[in-house]
Structure formats: C-alpha cells, structure tokens
Design an enzyme around this catalytic site. Structure first.
Site, PDB file in Angstrom:
ATOM      1  N   TYR A   1       4.159   7.681  17.714  1.00  0.00           N
ATOM      2  CA  TYR A   1       4.594   7.809  16.316  1.00  0.00           C
ATOM      3  C   TYR A   1       5.819   8.714  16.211  1.00  0.00           C
ATOM      4  O   TYR A   1       6.834   8.358  15.590  1.00  0.00           O
ATOM      5  CB  TYR A   1       3.443   8.365  15.462  1.00  0.00           C
ATOM      6  CG  TYR A   1       3.742   8.342  13.979  1.00  0.00           C
ATOM      7  CD1 TYR A   1       3.548   7.187  13.219  1.00  0.00           C
ATOM      8  CD2 TYR A   1       4.229   9.474  13.327  1.00  0.00           C
ATOM      9  CE1 TYR A   1       3.831   7.161  11.868  1.00  0.00           C
ATOM     10  CE2 TYR A   1       4.514   9.453  11.978  1.00  0.00           C
ATOM     11  CZ  TYR A   1       4.309   8.292  11.249  1.00  0.00           C
ATOM     12  OH  TYR A   1       4.603   8.277   9.901  1.00  0.00           O
TER      13      TYR A   1
ATOM     14  N   VAL B   1       1.188  12.458   3.329  1.00  0.00           N
ATOM     15  CA  VAL B   1       0.981  11.807   2.039  1.00  0.00           C
ATOM     16  C   VAL B   1      -0.347  11.045   2.069  1.00  0.00           C
ATOM     17  O   VAL B   1      -0.642  10.344   3.046  1.00  0.00           O
ATOM     18  CB  VAL B   1       2.133  10.815   1.737  1.00  0.00           C
ATOM     19  CG1 VAL B   1       1.957  10.200   0.352  1.00  0.00           C
ATOM     20  CG2 VAL B   1       3.483  11.521   1.840  1.00  0.00           C
TER      21      VAL B   1
ATOM     22  N   SER C   1       0.824  -1.211   0.000  1.00  0.00           N
ATOM     23  CA  SER C   1       0.000   0.000   0.000  1.00  0.00           C
ATOM     24  C   SER C   1       0.855   1.255   0.000  1.00  0.00           C
ATOM     25  O   SER C   1       2.053   1.222   0.339  1.00  0.00           O
ATOM     26  CB  SER C   1      -0.886  -0.023   1.255  1.00  0.00           C
ATOM     27  OG  SER C   1      -1.580   1.186   1.444  1.00  0.00           O
ATOM     28  N   GLY C   2       0.268   2.358  -0.402  1.00  0.00           N
ATOM     29  CA  GLY C   2       0.828   3.693  -0.190  1.00  0.00           C
ATOM     30  C   GLY C   2       2.249   3.885  -0.704  1.00  0.00           C
ATOM     31  O   GLY C   2       2.566   3.612  -1.864  1.00  0.00           O
TER      32      GLY C   2
ATOM     33  N   ASP D   1       4.854  -7.820   3.189  1.00  0.00           N
ATOM     34  CA  ASP D   1       3.802  -7.085   3.910  1.00  0.00           C
ATOM     35  C   ASP D   1       3.057  -8.081   4.775  1.00  0.00           C
ATOM     36  O   ASP D   1       3.025  -9.275   4.482  1.00  0.00           O
ATOM     37  CB  ASP D   1       2.826  -6.419   2.917  1.00  0.00           C
ATOM     38  CG  ASP D   1       2.138  -5.197   3.505  1.00  0.00           C
ATOM     39  OD1 ASP D   1       2.422  -4.077   3.049  1.00  0.00           O
ATOM     40  OD2 ASP D   1       1.305  -5.365   4.436  1.00  0.00           O
TER      41      ASP D   1
HETATM   42  P1  NAD Z   1      -0.010   2.554   4.330  1.00  0.00           P
HETATM   43  O1  NAD Z   1      -0.831   2.147   5.494  1.00  0.00           O
HETATM   44  O2  NAD Z   1      -0.692   2.941   3.069  1.00  0.00           O
HETATM   45  O3  NAD Z   1       1.051   1.404   4.002  1.00  0.00           O
HETATM   46  C1  NAD Z   1       1.766   0.750   5.029  1.00  0.00           C
HETATM   47  C2  NAD Z   1       1.919  -0.729   4.667  1.00  0.00           C
HETATM   48  O4  NAD Z   1       2.683  -1.348   5.711  1.00  0.00           O
HETATM   49  C3  NAD Z   1       0.587  -1.465   4.587  1.00  0.00           C
HETATM   50  O5  NAD Z   1       0.536  -2.236   3.407  1.00  0.00           O
HETATM   51  C4  NAD Z   1       0.588  -2.344   5.836  1.00  0.00           C
HETATM   52  O6  NAD Z   1      -0.112  -3.565   5.669  1.00  0.00           O
HETATM   53  C5  NAD Z   1       2.067  -2.578   6.033  1.00  0.00           C
HETATM   54  N1  NAD Z   1       2.373  -2.929   7.423  1.00  0.00           N
HETATM   55  C6  NAD Z   1       1.888  -2.354   8.558  1.00  0.00           C
HETATM   56  N2  NAD Z   1       2.357  -2.989   9.622  1.00  0.00           N
HETATM   57  C7  NAD Z   1       3.157  -3.977   9.170  1.00  0.00           C
HETATM   58  C8  NAD Z   1       3.924  -4.982   9.793  1.00  0.00           C
HETATM   59  N3  NAD Z   1       3.938  -5.123  11.131  1.00  0.00           N
HETATM   60  N4  NAD Z   1       4.637  -5.840   9.015  1.00  0.00           N
HETATM   61  C9  NAD Z   1       4.602  -5.738   7.668  1.00  0.00           C
HETATM   62  N5  NAD Z   1       3.885  -4.810   7.022  1.00  0.00           N
HETATM   63  C10 NAD Z   1       3.171  -3.953   7.762  1.00  0.00           C
HETATM   64  O7  NAD Z   1       0.882   3.753   4.876  1.00  0.00           O
HETATM   65  P2  NAD Z   1       2.061   4.625   4.215  1.00  0.00           P
HETATM   66  O8  NAD Z   1       1.714   6.020   4.492  1.00  0.00           O
HETATM   67  O9  NAD Z   1       2.369   4.198   2.842  1.00  0.00           O
HETATM   68  O10 NAD Z   1       3.247   4.220   5.190  1.00  0.00           O
HETATM   69  C11 NAD Z   1       4.520   3.780   4.749  1.00  0.00           C
HETATM   70  C12 NAD Z   1       5.589   4.394   5.623  1.00  0.00           C
HETATM   71  O11 NAD Z   1       5.590   5.808   5.414  1.00  0.00           O
HETATM   72  C13 NAD Z   1       5.350   4.209   7.133  1.00  0.00           C
HETATM   73  O12 NAD Z   1       6.581   3.922   7.765  1.00  0.00           O
HETATM   74  C14 NAD Z   1       4.836   5.555   7.560  1.00  0.00           C
HETATM   75  O13 NAD Z   1       5.063   5.820   8.917  1.00  0.00           O
HETATM   76  C15 NAD Z   1       5.630   6.456   6.656  1.00  0.00           C
HETATM   77  N6  NAD Z   1       5.126   7.825   6.534  1.00  0.00           N
HETATM   78  C16 NAD Z   1       3.889   8.065   6.025  1.00  0.00           C
HETATM   79  C17 NAD Z   1       3.432   9.374   5.924  1.00  0.00           C
HETATM   80  C18 NAD Z   1       2.076   9.718   5.382  1.00  0.00           C
HETATM   81  O14 NAD Z   1       1.644  10.870   5.520  1.00  0.00           O
HETATM   82  N7  NAD Z   1       1.387   8.794   4.755  1.00  0.00           N
HETATM   83  C19 NAD Z   1       4.259  10.416   6.343  1.00  0.00           C
HETATM   84  C20 NAD Z   1       5.503  10.138   6.843  1.00  0.00           C
HETATM   85  C21 NAD Z   1       5.930   8.828   6.934  1.00  0.00           C
END
Ligand code: NAD
Length: 253
Positions: free
Chosen positions: A154, A187, A17-18, A38
């Site tokens: 966080y 994001v 995801s993402g 994942d």
């Molecule tokens: P998201 O939820 O869309 O994707 C995260 C993915 O990680 C998901 O597919 C989920 O199933 C997987 N995941 C969660 N826990 C897990 C685990 N224990 N083991 C394996 N997989 C696991 O979120 P995202 O925004 O794409 O997040 C990705 C990274 O970006 C994260 O580290 C998040 O903290 C970081 N981040 C996101 C943002 C934002 O605004 N979206 C900002 C800064 C940092």
C-alpha cells in the site's frame, strides 16, 4: 463562483463507496454531469440513482487497461467530452511485514492502486482538451512509512501515485491539463474490509490514531469534499503537481 462545475463532465473511479462516493456527491452538488465507475456494479448504480444530477454508472475494473479504455469511451460517448477525472479507486490490504509479504497480494495492490491510476490518467488525458483536470487519491502513506501492520504494498503504491501525479503534471502541463493529488489521513470508509470504521473492532488502533491526530478524530468521507471540489474546479487554477494533505494534522506531529 470558482468552485462550481456547472455542466462539466466529471469521471470518478471507485465511486460506489467512501471517498469516491463523497467526491461524486460534492461534484453533483456543484452542478457536474457524472460518469461513475466502480467494479462494484450494484453499488455504483445505487450511487448514480441517488444523486440529483445527470449520471452514468459504468462497471469497470481499473486494474484492467481494456476496461479503463472502455470506461473513458463510454463517458465521452454519453456526455461528448471529459473535463475532470478522479483516479480514486484503490484497495487496502493488511498483510505481513515486508520480509514475508505475500507475492500475489503485492501484485493485487499494485495492479489496482498504481497501474489503475496510471491507466486512468493515461486514457483520461488522451481525450481531454486544454483546461482538463485530473485528481488522484494518494494517501499520507505516500509520504511516510508506518508501523501499522503489513502495509508495504500500500505504502509503495501510494508513493508511486504521488510521484506519478507530479510527473503527469509535468508531462501534461504543455497541454493545459492540471494534475493534483489528495492525500487523506485515516478516513472511515469501507477500505481494508472496513478496518478504519469505528465499529470494526479494531478499537486499539482507533484510540491510537485519534490520540495521534491533532483534531482528535479520524476523518469522514465528508471531510474530503472541499479539497476535491477545490482541485476539480477553477478555484485551484494555479495548482498542478500538488499533493494536498487532509489528515486532521496526523502527519504534522
Ligand atoms: P472504499 O473501499 O470505501 O472505496 C473504494 C471503492 O473503490 C469501492 O467502491 C471499490 O469497489 C472500488 N474499487 C476497488 N478496487 C477497484 C477496481 N479494481 N476497479 C474499480 N473500482 C474498484 O475505500 P476508500 O477509503 O473510499 O478509498 C478510496 C481511495 O482513498 C483509495 O485510493 C484509498 O487508497 C484512498 N485512501 C483512503 C484512506 C482511508 O483511510 N480510507 C486514506 C488514504 C487514502
């Protein structure tokens, strides 16, 4: 082309995801072979099927050390090595203020966001040759606190990720492995139950974050691709221990 990853083996955690999905797409377009991990098994298999690249989907919970060991073993067994690892999986939980923050929730966030990144760096580095690259996903909240509701765990976990990235760069420098972090701003992804998606119903937060962002909009997963490829490839040959902010200018003002 120093941004190419032809035939290189790239492991991405949180690939379903993402941001992790976008990183996987960018690396596939750059010619890499991909191990996509994942805990969302169906999700990661769907991403693996969709990519125009050699892929392996690996069900793995990064907060479990044994599963991370198995994830790296499966990767090297399938592809014969590991060149680049993205320690990207993470969760966002909006809780209470720190004086009332739920203890179980604290550990859930730290287990995935900090322990999971440590395990991934540890096991990936152990099998990498000289020239290996590790990229973590920190956050702008690794550098600043927030009046956003309930992000104590966080913020603490991401501060830990940024510092761990720098220490790993120092520790692994002599082995010829570079370690850098991406620090995204807000994001639109699935994180926090989709709290940062436009259609999440949290319109007041979106308006505020957009108003506070120099570029006038929140980020899309697509916006992370260029920095991810830069840090994964020879293009960043002289970068290690860097935490690269990608936030549309949100933390600048
Ligand atoms: P998201 O939820 O869309 O994707 C995260 C993915 O990680 C998901 O597919 C989920 O199933 C997987 N995941 C969660 N826990 C897990 C685990 N224990 N083991 C394996 N997989 C696991 O979120 P995202 O925004 O794409 O997040 C990705 C990274 O970006 C994260 O580290 C998040 O903290 C970081 N981040 C996101 C943002 C934002 O605004 N979206 C900002 C800064 C940092």
């Amino acid at each position: 082309d120093k941004f190419r990853l032809d035939d290189e083996v790239v492991l991405v955690t949180g690939a379903a995801s993402g941001i992790g999905k976008a990183i996987s797409e960018a690396c596939a377009d750059a010619g890499a072979r991909l191990a996509l991990a994942d805990k969302d098994v169906e999700g990661v298999e769907a991403v693996a099927d969709d990519l125009d690249a050699e892929t392996l989907a690996i069900p793995a919970d990064v907060s479990d050390h044994d599963e991370v060991v198995a994830m790296v073993e499966e990767t090297t067994a399938e592809f014969g090595g590991l060149d680049v690892a993205f320690a990207n999986a993470g969760i966002g939980r909006l809780g209470a203020t720190v004086d009332d923050y739920d203890i179980d929730q604290w550990h859930q966030v730290m287990d995935v966001n900090l322990d999971g990144v440590f395990y991934t760096i540890r096991e990936a580095a152990a099998v990498m040759d000289e020239g290996g690259r590790i990229v973590t996903t920190a956050s702008v909240l690794s550098q600043i606190a927030s009046d956003f509701p309930g992000v104590a765990a966080y913020v603490a976990s991401k501060g830990g990720v940024a510092q761990l990235t720098k220490q790993a760069a120092a520790d692994l420098g002599p082995k010829g492995i570079r370690v850098n972090a991406i620090a995204p701003g807000w994001v639109h992804t699935g994180i926090g139950g989709g709290a940062f998606r436009k259609d999440s119903g949290m319109d007041h937060l979106h308006e505020r974050m957009e108003a506070e962002t120099i570029m006038g909009r929140l980020g899309e997963p697509e916006d992370i691709k260029g920095v991810a490829l830069f840090l994964a490839s020879e293009a960043s040959a002289y970068c290690t221990g860097s935490v690269l902010t990608v936030d549309g200018g949100w933390t600048t003002t």
